[in-house]
Design an enzyme around this catalytic site. Structure first.
Site, short mmCIF file in Angstrom:
data_model
loop_
_atom_site.label_atom_id
_atom_site.label_comp_id
_atom_site.label_asym_id
_atom_site.label_seq_id
_atom_site.Cartn_x
_atom_site.Cartn_y
_atom_site.Cartn_z
N ASN A 68 9.88 64.96 -47.70
CA ASN A 68 11.33 66.22 -48.31
C ASN A 68 12.70 66.02 -47.45
O ASN A 68 13.24 65.72 -46.70
CB ASN A 68 10.50 67.34 -47.02
N TRP A 69 12.84 65.42 -48.89
CA TRP A 69 14.11 64.77 -48.25
C TRP A 69 15.58 66.02 -48.89
O TRP A 69 16.15 65.20 -48.47
CB TRP A 69 14.65 63.83 -49.83
N LYS A 70 15.18 67.03 -49.29
CA LYS A 70 15.67 68.34 -49.18
C LYS A 70 16.97 67.43 -50.00
O LYS A 70 16.88 66.77 -51.20
CB LYS A 70 16.26 68.86 -47.78
N HIS A 122 8.00 76.23 -48.72
CA HIS A 122 9.01 75.83 -47.53
C HIS A 122 10.10 77.41 -47.10
O HIS A 122 10.82 77.84 -48.30
CB HIS A 122 9.84 74.99 -48.06
N GLU A 146 12.88 77.50 -46.39
CA GLU A 146 14.44 77.40 -46.78
C GLU A 146 13.95 77.83 -48.13
O GLU A 146 15.60 78.48 -48.45
CB GLU A 146 14.42 75.72 -46.35
N GLU A 205 4.52 74.71 -40.70
CA GLU A 205 6.02 74.37 -40.04
C GLU A 205 6.53 75.01 -38.94
O GLU A 205 7.45 76.15 -40.10
CB GLU A 205 7.02 73.75 -41.36
N GLY A 246 14.32 71.13 -38.23
CA GLY A 246 16.11 70.33 -38.50
C GLY A 246 16.37 70.60 -36.72
O GLY A 246 18.12 70.12 -36.56
N SER A 268 10.79 68.90 -36.82
CA SER A 268 11.01 67.52 -36.28
C SER A 268 10.03 66.67 -35.64
O SER A 268 9.76 66.19 -35.08
CB SER A 268 11.96 68.07 -34.67
N GLY A 305 14.23 64.99 -41.99
CA GLY A 305 15.50 64.38 -41.31
C GLY A 305 14.28 62.77 -40.80
O GLY A 305 15.83 61.52 -41.76
#
Ligand code: PGA
Length: 257
Positions: free
Chosen positions: A12-14, A103, A105, A173, A179, A219, A241
Site C-alpha cells: 500500500n504505497w499510500k 482503510h 486512514e 490492521e 506506521g 508495521s 512503509g
C-alpha cells in the site's frame, strides 16, 4: 509447511511517489519476482497499490511481470457527477485487479463507516475487482478490552453481500500498529484472525469461509514478517512503509517461504 491458501503480499504505497519513484519501485518489484520465478512455484502472489496518479504508469511497467495492480479506494457509482472520485470500472479498465476499501486512514480522514465500506466493496466486485476490506481496532478500544467486539462488528458491517474467496480479501490492521513501528505480536494477530475466520465461516459457510485470505497489516517489515506469516490464519500482509523499497517489500514476501 505450505498453506492451502496462497499468500497475498500487498504493498500500500499510500500518498507517496512522483512518476520516477513509481516507475523505479514497480521495476524493482517486477525484477525481484522475475529472478525468483524461474526457481520454483512461489507460495505468494504480489500486489502493489500505488496512488491513482501512478496507476497507468505502473500498469505499463508491470505488464507481463505477474505482479498484480490495485488501487487504494473507489467510489460506489459506475460514473457520474462525483468530482474527485474514481469509479471501480475505471480501475478495472486500466488493469487493476484489486482495490483496498475501508482503510483506517479513509475511515478517519473521510468519515467512512462500515456501510460505506460494504457499498464500495460491492461496487468493486460488480466491476470485476477483488475488494480488500480493512478492519481494525484503535489503541483505546484495545485497552478497554474491546478488540474482538470491534473487529466482529466492523467485519459484519463491511463484508460485501455474497462475498467469496475470489472477490474478497480481509485485512486486519490494528490502527495502533499502522506506521508506528509497533507491530502486533504473532499471537495478537492470530487471535483476531481466528475470530475473523470463525465469522467468515459463519457468514459464508465452511468451504468458502476457509478459503478467504486474511491479511495482517501494521508495521510489517522484513524482520517481523516470517513469524506473523507463520500463524495459521495469517494469509499475507498489507504493507505500507516497507513496500516503498523494492528490497524490503521482497524481503517481506520471502517470509512466506
Ligand atoms: P504500515 O502501513 O506498514 O506503514 O504500518 C500498513 C497499512 O496502513 O496498510
Amino acid at each position: 509447511m505450505a498453506k492451502e491458501r496462497r499468500y497475498l503480499i500487498a504493498g500500500n504505497w499510500k500518498m507517496n511517489g512522483q512518476k520516477k519513484d513509481g516507475r523505479a519501485l514497480a521495476k524493482g518489484v517486477a525484477k525481484s519476482l522475475k529472478k525468483a520465478k524461474g526457481k520454483k512455484k512461489l507460495p505468494f502472489e504480489l500486489l502493489v497499490c500505488p496512488p491513482f496518479t501512478l496507476l497507468s504508469l505502473v500498469a505499463d511497467e508491470l505488464k507481463g511481470s505477474g505482479v498484480a495492480l490495485g488501487a487504494q479506494d473507489c467510489h460506489t457509482a459506475e460514473k457520474g457527477a462525483h468530482t474527485g472520485d474514481i469509479a471501480p470500472q475505471m480501475l478495472e479498465n486500466i488493469g487493476c485487479k484489486y482495490v483496498i476499501v475501508g482503510h483506517s486512514e479513509r475511515r478517519a480522514d473521510h468519515g467512512e463507516k462500515d456501510a460505506d465500506v460494504k457499498a464500495k466493496a460491492e461496487a468493486a466486485i460488480a466491476a470485476g475487482l477483488t475488494a480488500i476490506v480493512c478492519i481494525g481496532e484503535t489503541l483505546a478500544q484495545r485497552d478497554k478490552g474491546q478488540t474482538l467486539a470491534v473487529n466482529r462488528r466492523q467485519l459484519k458491517g463491511s463484508l460485501p453481500e455474497g462475498a467469496t474467496a475470489k472477490t474478497t480479501v480481509i485485512a486486519y490492521e490494528p490502527v495502533w500498529a499502522i506506521g508506528t513501528g509497533r507491530t502486533a505480536t504473532p499471537e495478537q494477530a492470530q487471535e483476531v484472525h481466528a475470530l475473523i475466520r470463525a465469522e467468515l465461516v459463519k457468514a459464508l459457510g465452511e468451504t468458502e469461509g476457509n478459503k478467504v485470505r486474511i491479511l495482517y497489516g501494521g508495521s510489517m517489515n522484513p524482520k517481523n514478517a516470517k513469524e506473523l506469516l507463520a500463524q495459521p490464519d495469517v494469509d499475507g500482509g498489507l504493507i505500507g512503509g516497507a513496500s516503498l523499497k523494492a528490497e524490503d517489500f521482497w524481503a517481506v514476501a520471502e517470509g512466506c517461504m
